[in-house]
Scaffold this motif. Sequence first.
Motif, PDB file in Angstrom:
ATOM      1  N   ILE A 112       0.805  -1.225   0.000  1.00 58.06           N
ATOM      2  CA  ILE A 112       0.000   0.000   0.000  1.00 58.06           C
ATOM      3  C   ILE A 112       0.839   1.278   0.000  1.00 58.06           C
ATOM      4  O   ILE A 112       0.694   2.114  -0.902  1.00 58.06           O
ATOM      5  N   PRO A 113       1.763   1.461   0.961  1.00 57.41           N
ATOM      6  CA  PRO A 113       2.546   2.706   0.889  1.00 57.41           C
ATOM      7  C   PRO A 113       3.383   2.804  -0.384  1.00 57.41           C
ATOM      8  O   PRO A 113       3.559   3.904  -0.929  1.00 57.41           O
ATOM      9  N   SER A 114       3.891   1.663  -0.880  1.00 59.94           N
ATOM     10  CA  SER A 114       4.706   1.746  -2.107  1.00 59.94           C
ATOM     11  C   SER A 114       3.842   2.162  -3.294  1.00 59.94           C
ATOM     12  O   SER A 114       4.252   2.964  -4.127  1.00 59.94           O
ATOM     13  N   LYS A 115       2.610   1.643  -3.333  1.00 59.18           N
ATOM     14  CA  LYS A 115       1.728   2.015  -4.455  1.00 59.18           C
ATOM     15  C   LYS A 115       1.279   3.469  -4.343  1.00 59.18           C
ATOM     16  O   LYS A 115       1.097   4.157  -5.348  1.00 59.18           O
ATOM     17  N   ALA A 116       1.118   3.965  -3.105  1.00 55.07           N
ATOM     18  CA  ALA A 116       0.741   5.377  -2.921  1.00 55.07           C
ATOM     19  C   ALA A 116       1.851   6.274  -3.478  1.00 55.07           C
ATOM     20  O   ALA A 116       1.577   7.277  -4.150  1.00 55.07           O
ATOM     21  N   LEU A 117       3.105   5.903  -3.228  1.00 51.87           N
ATOM     22  CA  LEU A 117       4.216   6.719  -3.740  1.00 51.87           C
ATOM     23  C   LEU A 117       4.391   6.529  -5.247  1.00 51.87           C
ATOM     24  O   LEU A 117       4.727   7.472  -5.970  1.00 51.87           O
ATOM     25  N   LEU A 118       4.158   5.305  -5.718  1.00 45.67           N
ATOM     26  CA  LEU A 118       4.280   5.072  -7.174  1.00 45.67           C
ATOM     27  C   LEU A 118       3.242   5.900  -7.924  1.00 45.67           C
ATOM     28  O   LEU A 118       3.547   6.528  -8.946  1.00 45.67           O
ATOM     29  N   HIS A 119       2.030   5.937  -7.407  1.00 45.29           N
ATOM     30  CA  HIS A 119       0.953   6.680  -8.066  1.00 45.29           C
ATOM     31  C   HIS A 119       1.273   8.178  -8.088  1.00 45.29           C
ATOM     32  O   HIS A 119       1.237   8.831  -9.140  1.00 45.29           O
ATOM     33  N   ALA A 120       1.628   8.705  -6.914  1.00 45.44           N
ATOM     34  CA  ALA A 120       1.857  10.154  -6.821  1.00 45.44           C
ATOM     35  C   ALA A 120       3.083  10.570  -7.639  1.00 45.44           C
ATOM     36  O   ALA A 120       3.056  11.589  -8.350  1.00 45.44           O
ATOM     37  N   SER A 121       4.157   9.780  -7.557  1.00 47.41           N
ATOM     38  CA  SER A 121       5.377  10.169  -8.283  1.00 47.41           C
ATOM     39  C   SER A 121       5.172  10.050  -9.780  1.00 47.41           C
ATOM     40  O   SER A 121       5.739  10.813 -10.573  1.00 47.41           O
ATOM     41  N   GLN A 122       4.328   9.116 -10.190  1.00 45.61           N
ATOM     42  CA  GLN A 122       4.011   8.950 -11.616  1.00 45.61           C
ATOM     43  C   GLN A 122       3.288  10.195 -12.144  1.00 45.61           C
ATOM     44  O   GLN A 122       3.614  10.731 -13.212  1.00 45.61           O
ATOM     45  N   LEU A 123       2.324  10.683 -11.359  1.00 41.69           N
ATOM     46  CA  LEU A 123       1.600  11.890 -11.781  1.00 41.69           C
ATOM     47  C   LEU A 123       2.535  13.099 -11.782  1.00 41.69           C
ATOM     48  O   LEU A 123       2.460  13.966 -12.654  1.00 41.69           O
ATOM     49  N   TYR A 124       3.431  13.145 -10.798  1.00 49.89           N
ATOM     50  CA  TYR A 124       4.399  14.257 -10.718  1.00 49.89           C
ATOM     51  C   TYR A 124       5.247  14.300 -11.993  1.00 49.89           C
ATOM     52  O   TYR A 124       5.410  15.339 -12.627  1.00 49.89           O
ATOM     53  N   GLU A 125       5.751  13.129 -12.379  1.00 49.62           N
ATOM     54  CA  GLU A 125       6.599  13.086 -13.571  1.00 49.62           C
ATOM     55  C   GLU A 125       5.784  13.406 -14.827  1.00 49.62           C
ATOM     56  O   GLU A 125       6.259  14.106 -15.724  1.00 49.62           O
ATOM     57  N   ALA A 126       4.559  12.906 -14.869  1.00 51.46           N
ATOM     58  CA  ALA A 126       3.719  13.190 -16.044  1.00 51.46           C
ATOM     59  C   ALA A 126       3.445  14.695 -16.133  1.00 51.46           C
ATOM     60  O   ALA A 126       3.500  15.282 -17.220  1.00 51.46           O
ATOM     61  N   ALA A 127       3.171  15.317 -14.983  1.00 55.44           N
ATOM     62  CA  ALA A 127       2.896  16.761 -14.986  1.00 55.44           C
ATOM     63  C   ALA A 127       4.121  17.528 -15.465  1.00 55.44           C
ATOM     64  O   ALA A 127       4.017  18.498 -16.221  1.00 55.44           O
ATOM     65  N   GLU A 128       5.294  17.037 -15.056  1.00 51.87           N
ATOM     66  CA  GLU A 128       6.544  17.709 -15.448  1.00 51.87           C
ATOM     67  C   GLU A 128       6.861  17.506 -16.919  1.00 51.87           C
ATOM     68  O   GLU A 128       7.254  18.423 -17.617  1.00 51.87           O
ATOM     69  N   LYS A 129       6.662  16.271 -17.397  1.00 53.80           N
ATOM     70  CA  LYS A 129       7.207  15.931 -18.713  1.00 53.80           C
ATOM     71  C   LYS A 129       6.174  15.723 -19.810  1.00 53.80           C
ATOM     72  O   LYS A 129       6.488  15.876 -20.983  1.00 53.80           O
ATOM     73  N   ASP A 130       4.967  15.283 -19.462  1.00 53.55           N
ATOM     74  CA  ASP A 130       4.033  14.869 -20.518  1.00 53.55           C
ATOM     75  C   ASP A 130       2.851  15.808 -20.722  1.00 53.55           C
ATOM     76  O   ASP A 130       2.226  15.777 -21.781  1.00 53.55           O
ATOM     77  N   PHE A 131       2.505  16.581 -19.697  1.00 47.86           N
ATOM     78  CA  PHE A 131       1.293  17.396 -19.810  1.00 47.86           C
ATOM     79  C   PHE A 131       1.358  18.372 -20.983  1.00 47.86           C
ATOM     80  O   PHE A 131       0.375  18.576 -21.690  1.00 47.86           O
ATOM     81  N   GLY A 132       2.521  18.974 -21.189  1.00 46.80           N
ATOM     82  CA  GLY A 132       2.683  19.981 -22.252  1.00 46.80           C
ATOM     83  C   GLY A 132       2.235  19.436 -23.594  1.00 46.80           C
ATOM     84  O   GLY A 132       1.452  20.070 -24.322  1.00 46.80           O
ATOM     85  N   ALA A 133       2.698  18.226 -23.928  1.00 44.53           N
ATOM     86  CA  ALA A 133       2.373  17.620 -25.226  1.00 44.53           C
ATOM     87  C   ALA A 133       0.889  17.297 -25.348  1.00 44.53           C
ATOM     88  O   ALA A 133       0.365  17.148 -26.456  1.00 44.53           O
ATOM     89  N   LEU A 134       0.199  17.193 -24.215  1.00 46.90           N
ATOM     90  CA  LEU A 134      -1.245  16.910 -24.247  1.00 46.90           C
ATOM     91  C   LEU A 134      -2.058  18.212 -24.290  1.00 46.90           C
ATOM     92  O   LEU A 134      -3.288  18.189 -24.243  1.00 46.90           O
ATOM     93  N   GLY A 135      -1.348  19.326 -24.309  1.00 44.66           N
ATOM     94  CA  GLY A 135      -2.034  20.619 -24.358  1.00 44.66           C
ATOM     95  C   GLY A 135      -2.460  21.109 -22.995  1.00 44.66           C
ATOM     96  O   GLY A 135      -3.403  21.882 -22.857  1.00 44.66           O
ATOM     97  N   ILE A 136      -1.774  20.643 -21.969  1.00 42.43           N
ATOM     98  CA  ILE A 136      -2.095  21.111 -20.611  1.00 42.43           C
ATOM     99  C   ILE A 136      -0.949  21.992 -20.138  1.00 42.43           C
ATOM    100  O   ILE A 136       0.196  21.530 -20.025  1.00 42.43           O
TER     101      ILE A 136
END
Length: 467
Positions: A51-75
């Motif tokens: 559970i704690p590992s998945k909580a960090l995996l989920h949050a860190s995944q969104l963090y990286e997506a916000a940093e690196k992928d959102f721009g290309a999606l028009g966000i």
Amino acid sequence: MTTEFDVIIIGAGPGGYNAAIRAGQLGLKVAMIEKRSSKKLGGTCLNVGCIPSKALLHASQLYEAAEKDFGALGIKTGKISLDHEQMLKQKDDAVEGLTKGVAFLMKKNKVETFFGAGEITAPGKVRITGDSETELTAKNIIIATGSDVTPLPGVEIDEQQIVSSTGALSFSSVPKHLVVIGGGVIGLELGSVWRRLGAKVTVVEFLDRILPTMDGEVSKQFQRILKKQGVEFKLSSKVTGAEKLKTKVKLTLEPAAGGASEMLEADAVLVAIGRRPHTDGLGLKAVGVATDKRGFIETDHFKTNVPGIWAIGDCIAGPMLAHKAEDDGTACIELIVGKAGHVNYDTVPSVVYTYPEVACVGKTEEQLKEAGIQYKVGKFPFAANSRAKTNHETDGFVKVLADAKTDLVLGVHIVGVEAGEMIAEAVSVMEFGGASEDIARTCHAHPTRSEAVRQAAMGVEGWTMQA
Ligand code: FAD
Ligand code: NAI
């Protein structure tokens, strides 16, 4: 206070608490004992594992997506920054909520919970040493005491600079350079978390590939993907020593086969070379419960060699996974009440919750070759799957292995986003003794990633349509 029960369960992890629920459902009078000082139920899985590992995996995944992928999606966003404290807090909140949920389920199923260390003093007798000492009796005792970190000689864990998975769930800041010893599930999941949050991550693996128990092609492709994400690997290498400096750790590495050593400097080191059964202080020797040479309790359908003493989960043979422990617990109780409890270990799925995920069930190609089983392979890349393409998430593939004569599905291996959800279809088909043609002729919703599973299954008979 009652001290006589039908069944006493030692350990409140997924094995123990699910056994307790099933026992309660079947009308048994149940006691469950947990020694965790926090007095929280749920075992390793809920407190310091899944559970704690998945909580960090989920949050860190969104963090990286916000940093690196959102721009290309028009966000468009402002500069993304990490609120380290909040990220750890939301993880702790997830743990808190779920452990309370287990406590609620215990009440609902009339399970009496005791806090303290359980020790079997004689068949049918358990002493609990906690805030006070209590002795309970029951016809049946289930050992569900789980597992613990395997230590690495010369690399002493202090949970600050040199950590186990537990310390790696709570680093007070992002380490600049995290060296992970062991390229298994924990190393790759928690290594991914800290890489996404800004750490340089180097994985040192003793064998010549990561995830050594998984299908070889999966290991190879997955390593390539992680490398592209920035994880560095030192395969066929062993750590022979660690020197702690004020803020750094100096590691000595050698080729696994022996040879010249090299130094590697780290800000933090994660030791993740496996887990071992946790049976300290249980009194196994005194009551004569047999263990194998690695310390796992020997069982036959969860029965130990001592009548009335049973064992389940991580402390017995089999995959060290929460869902396996859960199934063991259910089956063990059903056997105790005279039902036909059974676990099919050939269909226990395994998932690595990285991005993309890795999921598999059944035999690998290497295992089939070794067993001399004739098989056919169907494969499909996510690069040809419409949903994966639309979402710009095309890394990975699905591989279906089926018996060359009977077409029975023998193994399914997936690298891809949401692989952990998709594998459930393969598990069901295998559980029902299904063939690859059953998957190939089953209608799958469009556009979904699961269509890749169908296309791979079609490939077994050479009629993949969409690649
Ligand atoms: P445990 O969960 O270890 O529970 C045993 C309990 O018994 C513990 O709470 C312990 O305190 C207690 N105990 C021990 N001795 C005594 C005693 N003498 N008296 C009283 N109580 C005692 N598995 C998955 O399937 N999916 C995942 O995503 C996943 N992620 C993981 C991530 C990490 C970082 C780790 C470390 C593990 C992960 N696992 C995962 C593995 C999973 O946590 C274990 O397989 C699972 O918890 C085993 O369940 P169990 O009930 O056998 O033992
Ligand atoms: P692991 O067995 O998955 O991997 C350990 C790795 O360390 C192996 O690749 C092994 O070859 C390597 N190794 C062993 N000794 C070494 C040494 N001296 N130097 C370098 N490498 C060495 O064990 P891990 O990752 O510690 O996880 C333990 C268990 O916890 C897993 O087997 C799994 O059952 C469970 N788990 C499950 C998860 C999931 O289901 N997603 C997540 C995390 C843990």
